[in-house]
Design an enzyme around this catalytic site. Structure first.
Site, short mmCIF file in Angstrom:
data_model
loop_
_atom_site.label_atom_id
_atom_site.label_comp_id
_atom_site.label_asym_id
_atom_site.label_seq_id
_atom_site.Cartn_x
_atom_site.Cartn_y
_atom_site.Cartn_z
N HIS A 40 52.80 39.32 41.28
CA HIS A 40 53.41 38.64 42.43
C HIS A 40 54.55 39.49 43.00
O HIS A 40 54.70 39.61 44.21
CB HIS A 40 54.03 37.31 41.98
CG HIS A 40 53.04 36.27 41.53
ND1 HIS A 40 53.07 35.72 40.28
CD2 HIS A 40 52.01 35.67 42.17
CE1 HIS A 40 52.12 34.82 40.16
NE2 HIS A 40 51.45 34.77 41.29
N GLY A 150 46.54 39.52 46.77
CA GLY A 150 46.22 40.52 45.75
C GLY A 150 44.73 40.64 45.51
O GLY A 150 44.00 39.65 45.53
N LYS A 152 43.38 41.07 42.81
CA LYS A 152 43.04 40.35 41.58
C LYS A 152 42.11 39.17 41.92
O LYS A 152 41.22 38.83 41.17
CB LYS A 152 44.35 39.87 40.94
CG LYS A 152 44.25 38.71 40.02
CD LYS A 152 44.06 39.18 38.61
CE LYS A 152 43.94 38.10 37.58
NZ LYS A 152 44.14 36.76 37.94
N ASP A 153 42.38 38.56 43.09
CA ASP A 153 41.54 37.44 43.55
C ASP A 153 40.72 37.94 44.74
O ASP A 153 40.93 37.52 45.88
CB ASP A 153 42.42 36.26 43.93
CG ASP A 153 43.25 35.78 42.76
OD1 ASP A 153 42.74 35.00 41.95
OD2 ASP A 153 44.41 36.23 42.61
N GLN A 156 38.81 35.55 46.95
CA GLN A 156 39.72 34.78 47.79
C GLN A 156 40.06 35.55 49.07
O GLN A 156 40.11 34.97 50.17
CB GLN A 156 40.99 34.49 46.99
CG GLN A 156 42.09 33.80 47.77
CD GLN A 156 43.22 33.34 46.86
OE1 GLN A 156 43.24 32.22 46.40
NE2 GLN A 156 44.19 34.20 46.60
N SER A 189 49.34 34.38 35.82
CA SER A 189 50.17 33.28 35.28
C SER A 189 49.50 32.70 34.05
O SER A 189 50.17 32.23 33.13
CB SER A 189 50.35 32.20 36.34
OG SER A 189 50.88 32.77 37.51
P1 AMP Z 1 48.54 33.00 42.39
O1 AMP Z 1 49.93 32.52 42.15
O2 AMP Z 1 47.77 33.26 41.15
O3 AMP Z 1 47.81 32.17 43.41
O4 AMP Z 1 48.69 34.44 43.07
C1 AMP Z 1 49.41 34.61 44.27
C2 AMP Z 1 49.06 35.94 44.87
O5 AMP Z 1 49.37 36.98 43.93
C3 AMP Z 1 47.56 36.07 45.17
O6 AMP Z 1 47.40 36.77 46.39
C4 AMP Z 1 47.06 36.88 44.01
O7 AMP Z 1 45.90 37.63 44.30
C5 AMP Z 1 48.24 37.80 43.74
N1 AMP Z 1 48.19 38.29 42.37
C6 AMP Z 1 48.03 37.57 41.24
N2 AMP Z 1 47.96 38.39 40.17
C7 AMP Z 1 48.10 39.64 40.63
C8 AMP Z 1 48.12 40.94 40.01
N3 AMP Z 1 47.99 41.09 38.70
N4 AMP Z 1 48.24 42.02 40.81
C9 AMP Z 1 48.37 41.89 42.16
N5 AMP Z 1 48.37 40.70 42.79
C10 AMP Z 1 48.22 39.59 42.05
#
Ligand code: AMP
Length: 282
Positions: A40, A150, A152-153, A156, A189
């Site tokens: 994040h 990110g 990672k998703d 999405q 998370s």
């Molecule tokens: P989330 O809180 O899991 O919904 O993630 C919020 C944003 O952070 C989303 O755009 C995710 O793709 C990004 N994100 C989560 N984990 C990572 C990571 N390890 N590296 C880069 N971006 C991430």
């Protein structure tokens, strides 16, 4: 000096944003579910570089959880999150309640694009509908010029791009590579839910999809076999259940026309009650 504004209600947010808009400021938006980690924070740093004003939202969106148990056990840590946000010199931290996100009490669920039928969408029914529904509401409140996501998703990202296209939204999307720990495990998370032993096993998710990706590129005719091999490897390493390990053309999540330059491996695997996802393209 940036002074962080913590805003909890949509009216104050919109009023504040409109002032920035009048000054022609570029609004960068980073939506999150909270329990912030290095992934994040990198996304926030990228947003700082690319925009004038950075808005981070922390909202554990119930609509994107298809299981109440999963929603309840999702890690939350507002105090630590705030400390991290202060350090990053963000302009606005938006932490609304569900009533602020959907003020008229009548939540009309949007339908995510067809790409939501695969991968995570197949195993988490309604997940992406929940994601696009909340994002559309956020977009109306934050009025972002750029939104940051990110890799990672990865699925999405494709679905949000489709949302932006469908509604002809004037929002640019900027994506950032996955941030990993020194063992390759993607920050998530959900990693906070893993014990020491599980964390060790978890790092094999990345190692396995990386290996499969290299083999796949060399052997485009054996993708089905490689998917099976990858799943077996994960089970042997100690994963308790594999939702999927699939190879797709990253542009459209299609099995057609997979080439060296568009091949991406996607996986979701469980360690006990914790579900981890990752993807890789070399
Ligand atoms: P989330 O809180 O899991 O919904 O993630 C919020 C944003 O952070 C989303 O755009 C995710 O793709 C990004 N994100 C989560 N984990 C990572 C990571 N390890 N590296 C880069 N971006 C991430």
């Amino acid at each position: 000096m940036t002074k962080l504004k913590i805003i909890k209600d949509s009216k104050t947010l919109l009023r504040t944003i409109q002032i920035y808009k009048l000054k022609k400021k570029k609004i960068g938006f980073v939506p999150t579910l909270g329990s912030l980690h290095k992934g994040h924070l990198e996304l926030i740093r990228l947003a700082k570089k690319k925009s004038d004003i950075v808005v981070v939202s922390i909202f554990l969106n119930p609509l994107q959880f298809n299981s109440k148990i999963d929603f309840k056990k999702y890690p939350i840590n507002p105090t630590a999150d705030k400390k991290k946000i202060y350090k990053e010199k963000v302009n606005i931290l938006y932490t609304p309640t569900i009533k602020e996100v959907f003020p008229d009490n009548n939540i009309q669920k949007l339908k995510a694009s067809k790409k939501a039928k695969k991968l995570c969408g197949r195993f988490r029914k309604g997940h992406f509908d929940g994601v696009v529904t909340v994002l559309q509401s956020f977009f109306k409140q934050v009025l972002p010029t750029i939104v940051f996501f990110g890799e990672k998703d990865f699925q999405q990202i494709l679905i949000v791009k489709d949302l932006i296209l469908k509604y002809k939204l004037k929002i640019k999307i900027i994506t950032a590579p996955t941030i990993r720990d020194r063992n390759g495990l993607a920050y998530s998370s959900r990693n906070y839910l893993l014990d020491k032993k599980q964390k060790k096993i978890a790092s094999f998710l990345f190692k396995t999809i990386k290996e499969i990706s290299f083999l796949a590129k060399k052997n485009l005719k054996s993708l089905n076999n490689l998917e099976v091999t990858g799943k077996k490897k994960l089970i042997n390493k100690g994963f308790t259940k594999i939702d999927y390990l699939e190879i797709y053309n990253e542009n459209n999540l299609s099995k057609n026309n997979i080439k060296e330059n568009n091949l991406r491996v996607f996986a979701a695997a469980n360690l006990g009650n914790t579900r981890l996802i990752d993807n890789f393209k070399n």
